[in-house]
Design a protein around this motif. Structure first.
Motif, mmCIF file in Angstrom:
data_model
loop_
_atom_site.group_PDB
_atom_site.id
_atom_site.type_symbol
_atom_site.label_atom_id
_atom_site.label_comp_id
_atom_site.label_asym_id
_atom_site.label_seq_id
_atom_site.Cartn_x
_atom_site.Cartn_y
_atom_site.Cartn_z
ATOM 1 N N GLN A 155 12.284 -9.284 20.318
ATOM 2 C CA GLN A 155 11.374 -9.190 19.188
ATOM 3 C C GLN A 155 11.980 -8.283 18.113
ATOM 4 O O GLN A 155 12.836 -7.454 18.391
ATOM 5 N N PRO A 156 11.515 -8.422 16.863
ATOM 6 C CA PRO A 156 12.018 -7.535 15.810
ATOM 7 C C PRO A 156 11.666 -6.083 16.107
ATOM 8 O O PRO A 156 10.506 -5.774 16.385
ATOM 9 N N PRO A 157 12.638 -5.178 16.088
ATOM 10 C CA PRO A 157 12.338 -3.760 16.301
ATOM 11 C C PRO A 157 11.670 -3.149 15.072
ATOM 12 O O PRO A 157 11.679 -3.736 13.992
ATOM 13 N N ARG A 158 11.053 -1.976 15.263
ATOM 14 C CA ARG A 158 10.408 -1.298 14.143
ATOM 15 C C ARG A 158 11.440 -0.972 13.063
ATOM 16 O O ARG A 158 12.590 -0.665 13.374
ATOM 17 N N ASN A 159 11.002 -1.021 11.799
ATOM 18 C CA ASN A 159 11.932 -0.731 10.712
ATOM 19 C C ASN A 159 11.436 0.342 9.744
ATOM 20 O O ASN A 159 12.136 0.693 8.797
ATOM 21 N N ASN A 160 10.232 0.885 9.978
ATOM 22 C CA ASN A 160 9.705 1.946 9.132
ATOM 23 C C ASN A 160 10.249 3.287 9.620
ATOM 24 O O ASN A 160 9.892 3.741 10.708
ATOM 25 N N PRO A 161 11.110 3.953 8.851
ATOM 26 C CA PRO A 161 11.711 5.209 9.321
ATOM 27 C C PRO A 161 10.680 6.273 9.694
ATOM 28 O O PRO A 161 10.899 7.034 10.649
ATOM 29 N N GLN A 162 9.552 6.308 8.988
ATOM 30 C CA GLN A 162 8.527 7.304 9.287
ATOM 31 C C GLN A 162 7.830 6.993 10.611
ATOM 32 O O GLN A 162 7.524 7.897 11.392
ATOM 33 N N TYR A 163 7.579 5.718 10.864
ATOM 34 C CA TYR A 163 6.978 5.323 12.136
ATOM 35 C C TYR A 163 7.934 5.623 13.296
ATOM 36 O O TYR A 163 7.516 6.065 14.373
ATOM 37 N N ILE A 164 9.223 5.399 13.070
ATOM 38 C CA ILE A 164 10.216 5.663 14.109
ATOM 39 C C ILE A 164 10.299 7.157 14.407
ATOM 40 O O ILE A 164 10.482 7.564 15.561
ATOM 41 N N LYS A 165 10.143 8.003 13.396
ATOM 42 C CA LYS A 165 10.093 9.455 13.627
ATOM 43 C C LYS A 165 8.924 9.801 14.549
ATOM 44 O O LYS A 165 9.062 10.627 15.466
#
Length: 333
Positions: A155-165
């Protein structure tokens, strides 16, 4: 200048040119190598077949006991650099060594049993060149079996840098390490490297550190075939040192929270760690889930007080987690 270009053209026509005229940034592909005789040729050739031309492949041979080294030494390609450890040093040490001698603007990681899709370097380099605010970039992958047959589409991985933090306060990124492309300047500036002795979780620790210093994102493109097989080193570590690995995973979680200014009591953290276990996240009852919800509210209050930039993303992350755990309780079964 005209004479140089004309001579280069003639040499290319004659098939004798070793000169590549390009203004594209150099990409250094780092491949730690250990006992991979069955798959190493496919891994190497997947880089040699890239549509992106300006790369170097750094192979760091980590004391293999099979025929891996012999296979590598038969390959004639000036773009391939082979380094050898005197004895087995492990993947973190070996990866760091490869990065330390690399010359590229970008570091691309690839395991010795995986396969990079032919456009991998092209699409990731193009993205990094047009998004200077991104320091680490992942992507989608396909799972393949020992014979190379596709068994799962990722599946597509997360791409929002803030969400990944926010996510890296508790769990790893959702793309494989073998899809990662990293700005070397970012690593050098913040003295980032892979930590040794992590029981196969050096990538988790690395991305935690990266998230504190910069931005991580991903693209909705398949760039990797990730091979699943019984000799996978990470799987072996999980089976042999499961309890020790779980304790280390929890230690990384707590360090990540505290390094970002969050504080929990031992009792609170124990429940959080249970809910964000590496493999078997759970709450055992509705009452426990309510208690976890209260802990999330405490963390959100701390995020507000500390003016954490990803407060909204952290709130969304907690909502999703509560929903997942509620469904897992199967209250109406």
């Amino acid at each position: 200048m005209f004479k140089f270009l004309f001579l280069n053209y003639i040499l290319i026509v004659l098939g004798r040119s070793t000169i590549m005229v390009t203004n594209q940034p150099l990409v250094s592909v780092i491949m730690p190598v250990y006992n991979a005789e069955k798959y190493i040729l496919d891994a190497i050739n997947s880089i040699r077949s890239q549509t992106y031309p300006n790369w170097e492949l750094i192979l760091v041979e980590d004391g293999s006991t099979d025929h891996t080294l012999e296979i590598i030494q038969k390959i004639e390609d000036s773009r391939i650099i082979l380094k050898r450890n005197r004895c087995n040093k492990g993947i973190a040490y070996t990866t760091n060594l490869g990065i330390s001698i690399s010359k590229g603007k970008y570091i691309a990681l690839l395991d010795d049993d995986d396969i990079a899709l032919s456009t991998r370097l092209q699409v990731q380099t193009a993205y990094m060149e047009s998004h200077p605010e991104i320091d680490v970039l992942g992507a989608k992958s396909l799972d393949i079996n020992e014979s190379g047959k596709i068994i799962k589409y990722g599946q597509p991985p997360r791409n929002n840098p803030q969400y990944i933090k926010a996510m890296l306060l508790f769990r790893n990124v959702d793309f494989y390490n073998g899809t990662a492309m990293i700005r070397k300047e970012f690593m050098e500036q913040h003295k980032l490297s892979y930590l040794e002795g992590c029981l196969g979780m050096q990538d988790f620790k690395f991305y935690i550190e990266c998230s504190k210093k910069g931005n991580i994102s991903s693209i909705d493109e398949y760039v990797l075939k990730y091979r699943r097989h019984e000799n996978n080193q990470t799987l072996k570590v999980r089976e042999k040192l499961g309890g020790e690995r779980a304790r280390l995973y929890a230690k990384f979680q707590r360090q990540s929270l505290e390094d970002s200014g969050f504080y929990l009591t031992d009792e609170q953290f124990q429940l959080v760690s249970k809910a964000f276990d590496e493999f078997n996240w759970r709450c055992d009852s509705l009452e426990e889930l309510k208690e976890l919800h209260g802990i999330f509210k405490v963390l959100l209050n701390q995020a507000l007080q500390n003016k954490i930039s990803y407060y909204e993303e952290l709130k969304i992350f907690f909502r999703k987690k509560i929903s997942e755990l509620l469904l897992k309780l199967e209250l109406f079964e």
